[in-house]
Motif scaffolding. Structure first.
Motif, PDB file in Angstrom:
ATOM      1  N   LEU A 240      46.954  41.020  55.350  1.00  0.00           N
ATOM      2  CA  LEU A 240      48.071  40.326  54.700  1.00  0.00           C
ATOM      3  C   LEU A 240      47.735  38.861  54.435  1.00  0.00           C
ATOM      4  CD1 LEU A 240      51.062  41.905  56.626  1.00  0.00           C
ATOM      5  CD2 LEU A 240      50.405  42.306  54.240  1.00  0.00           C
ATOM      6  N   LEU A 241      46.977  38.252  55.334  1.00  0.00           N
ATOM      7  CA  LEU A 241      46.560  36.866  55.117  1.00  0.00           C
ATOM      8  C   LEU A 241      45.646  36.769  53.897  1.00  0.00           C
ATOM      9  CD1 LEU A 241      46.600  33.940  56.153  1.00  0.00           C
ATOM     10  CD2 LEU A 241      44.582  34.516  57.518  1.00  0.00           C
ATOM     11  N   LEU A 242      44.725  37.711  53.748  1.00  0.00           N
ATOM     12  CA  LEU A 242      43.835  37.718  52.585  1.00  0.00           C
ATOM     13  C   LEU A 242      44.618  37.905  51.288  1.00  0.00           C
ATOM     14  CD1 LEU A 242      40.896  39.852  53.996  1.00  0.00           C
ATOM     15  CD2 LEU A 242      40.849  37.412  53.464  1.00  0.00           C
ATOM     16  N   LEU A 243      45.634  38.747  51.318  1.00  0.00           N
ATOM     17  CA  LEU A 243      46.474  38.926  50.125  1.00  0.00           C
ATOM     18  C   LEU A 243      47.263  37.655  49.812  1.00  0.00           C
ATOM     19  CD1 LEU A 243      47.869  42.544  50.524  1.00  0.00           C
ATOM     20  CD2 LEU A 243      46.227  41.732  48.849  1.00  0.00           C
ATOM     21  N   ALA A 244      47.761  37.010  50.846  1.00  0.00           N
ATOM     22  CA  ALA A 244      48.526  35.777  50.643  1.00  0.00           C
ATOM     23  C   ALA A 244      47.645  34.671  50.067  1.00  0.00           C
ATOM     24  CB  ALA A 244      49.148  35.320  51.958  1.00  0.00           C
ATOM     25  N   MET A 245      46.403  34.623  50.501  1.00  0.00           N
ATOM     26  CA  MET A 245      45.475  33.603  50.020  1.00  0.00           C
ATOM     27  C   MET A 245      44.828  33.996  48.699  1.00  0.00           C
ATOM     28  SD  MET A 245      43.780  32.671  53.727  1.00  0.00           S
ATOM     29  CE  MET A 245      42.269  32.190  52.992  1.00  0.00           C
ATOM     30  N   ARG A 246      45.213  35.159  48.186  1.00  0.00           N
ATOM     31  CA  ARG A 246      44.710  35.673  46.901  1.00  0.00           C
ATOM     32  C   ARG A 246      43.200  35.906  46.908  1.00  0.00           C
ATOM     33  NH1 ARG A 246      49.248  37.146  44.354  1.00  0.00           N
ATOM     34  NH2 ARG A 246      50.691  35.462  44.050  1.00  0.00           N
ATOM     35  N   LYS A 247      42.657  36.274  48.069  1.00  0.00           N
ATOM     36  CA  LYS A 247      41.232  36.609  48.145  1.00  0.00           C
ATOM     37  C   LYS A 247      40.990  38.007  47.588  1.00  0.00           C
ATOM     38  CE  LYS A 247      40.019  32.826  50.203  1.00  0.00           C
ATOM     39  NZ  LYS A 247      39.229  31.828  49.538  1.00  0.00           N
ATOM     40  N   TYR A 248      41.985  38.867  47.703  1.00  0.00           N
ATOM     41  CA  TYR A 248      41.907  40.227  47.173  1.00  0.00           C
ATOM     42  C   TYR A 248      43.217  40.546  46.468  1.00  0.00           C
ATOM     43  CZ  TYR A 248      37.747  40.961  49.945  1.00  0.00           C
ATOM     44  OH  TYR A 248      36.490  40.859  50.464  1.00  0.00           O
ATOM     45  N   GLU A 249      43.116  41.336  45.411  1.00  0.00           N
ATOM     46  CA  GLU A 249      44.314  41.734  44.678  1.00  0.00           C
ATOM     47  C   GLU A 249      44.925  43.015  45.233  1.00  0.00           C
ATOM     48  OE1 GLU A 249      46.006  40.023  42.362  1.00  0.00           O
ATOM     49  OE2 GLU A 249      44.593  38.412  42.789  1.00  0.00           O
ATOM     50  N   SER A 250      44.109  43.865  45.856  1.00  0.00           N
ATOM     51  CA  SER A 250      44.649  45.125  46.372  1.00  0.00           C
ATOM     52  C   SER A 250      44.579  45.138  47.895  1.00  0.00           C
ATOM     53  CB  SER A 250      43.878  46.321  45.802  1.00  0.00           C
ATOM     54  OG  SER A 250      42.640  46.472  46.432  1.00  0.00           O
ATOM     55  N   LEU A 251      45.582  45.721  48.478  1.00  0.00           N
ATOM     56  CA  LEU A 251      45.632  45.819  49.932  1.00  0.00           C
ATOM     57  C   LEU A 251      44.509  46.700  50.460  1.00  0.00           C
ATOM     58  CD1 LEU A 251      47.073  45.035  52.524  1.00  0.00           C
ATOM     59  CD2 LEU A 251      48.620  46.952  52.185  1.00  0.00           C
ATOM     60  N   SER A 252      44.127  47.713  49.704  1.00  0.00           N
ATOM     61  CA  SER A 252      43.048  48.609  50.140  1.00  0.00           C
ATOM     62  C   SER A 252      41.752  47.835  50.369  1.00  0.00           C
ATOM     63  CB  SER A 252      42.783  49.696  49.103  1.00  0.00           C
ATOM     64  OG  SER A 252      43.956  50.341  48.752  1.00  0.00           O
ATOM     65  N   LYS A 253      41.408  46.964  49.432  1.00  0.00           N
ATOM     66  CA  LYS A 253      40.179  46.174  49.575  1.00  0.00           C
ATOM     67  C   LYS A 253      40.295  45.186  50.732  1.00  0.00           C
ATOM     68  CE  LYS A 253      38.737  46.540  44.796  1.00  0.00           C
ATOM     69  NZ  LYS A 253      38.510  45.828  43.532  1.00  0.00           N
ATOM     70  N   ALA A 254      41.469  44.609  50.908  1.00  0.00           N
ATOM     71  CA  ALA A 254      41.679  43.674  52.013  1.00  0.00           C
ATOM     72  C   ALA A 254      41.562  44.389  53.358  1.00  0.00           C
ATOM     73  CB  ALA A 254      43.046  43.000  51.884  1.00  0.00           C
ATOM     74  N   ILE A 255      42.057  45.608  53.422  1.00  0.00           N
ATOM     75  CA  ILE A 255      41.959  46.399  54.661  1.00  0.00           C
ATOM     76  C   ILE A 255      40.496  46.726  54.955  1.00  0.00           C
ATOM     77  CG2 ILE A 255      42.500  48.631  55.721  1.00  0.00           C
ATOM     78  CD1 ILE A 255      45.183  48.506  54.185  1.00  0.00           C
ATOM     79  N   LEU A 256      39.764  47.160  53.940  1.00  0.00           N
ATOM     80  CA  LEU A 256      38.338  47.471  54.136  1.00  0.00           C
ATOM     81  C   LEU A 256      37.562  46.240  54.589  1.00  0.00           C
ATOM     82  CD1 LEU A 256      37.529  49.865  51.167  1.00  0.00           C
ATOM     83  CD2 LEU A 256      37.541  50.403  53.605  1.00  0.00           C
ATOM     84  N   TYR A 257      37.849  45.096  53.986  1.00  0.00           N
ATOM     85  CA  TYR A 257      37.189  43.864  54.388  1.00  0.00           C
ATOM     86  C   TYR A 257      37.532  43.521  55.840  1.00  0.00           C
ATOM     87  CZ  TYR A 257      35.752  39.002  54.545  1.00  0.00           C
ATOM     88  OH  TYR A 257      35.156  37.822  54.899  1.00  0.00           O
ATOM     89  N   SER A 258      38.795  43.671  56.216  1.00  0.00           N
ATOM     90  CA  SER A 258      39.222  43.380  57.584  1.00  0.00           C
ATOM     91  C   SER A 258      38.522  44.280  58.585  1.00  0.00           C
ATOM     92  CB  SER A 258      40.737  43.545  57.713  1.00  0.00           C
ATOM     93  OG  SER A 258      41.412  42.679  56.848  1.00  0.00           O
ATOM     94  N   ILE A 259      38.436  45.562  58.255  1.00  0.00           N
ATOM     95  CA  ILE A 259      37.737  46.504  59.145  1.00  0.00           C
ATOM     96  C   ILE A 259      36.276  46.097  59.284  1.00  0.00           C
ATOM     97  CG2 ILE A 259      36.918  48.888  59.357  1.00  0.00           C
ATOM     98  CD1 ILE A 259      39.581  49.750  58.075  1.00  0.00           C
TER      99      ILE A 259
END
Length: 120
Positions: A53-72
């Motif tokens: 959610l932090l990555l989405l808020a900072m606009r590092k990723y547009e999709s939650l799926s990619k942000a989740i994969l990056y977090s993992i």
């Protein structure tokens, strides 16, 4: 508006992890309760949704799926690189947290799509 919600969600999971680590974990340890390693892995369980959610808020990723994969990926590297003790349960908790975060996001998206169709 959405950016603010992402920041709030990220903060919620971050604070939830701190509160549970300082209340639930000591209680489990003091009373010698077996909780399937939940007390040991609280940080990893809340870390994936918080970072995603932090990555989405900072606009590092547009999709939650990619942000989740990056977090993992980030938390897997953190667990594997020898900063301290390697804990297999933390690694499993990271993957479970990623899966649950993804499933909740897909369910939410699916429900929103049906609400939008019903309003037409």
């Amino acid at each position: 508006m959405r950016k603010k919600l992402y920041y709030m969600g990220s903060g919620f999971f971050f604070i939830l992890g701190i509160v549970l680590s300082n209340t639930y974990r000591p209680y489990i340890y003091e009373n010698h309760i077996f909780d399937f390693h939940l007390a040991d892995t609280i940080g990893n369980l809340v870390a994936v949704p918080s970072l995603s959610l932090l990555l989405l808020a900072m606009r590092k990723y547009e999709s939650l799926s990619k942000a989740i994969l990056y977090s993992i990926f980030v938390f897997t590297l953190y667990e594997i690189i020898p900063f301290g003790t390697f804990d297999f349960y933390d690694l499993i908790a990271t993957y479970i947290s990623g899966l649950l975060t993804y499933l909740i996001s897909v369910s939410y998206t699916h429900l929103r799509a049906h609400e939008t169709c019903a309003d037409l």
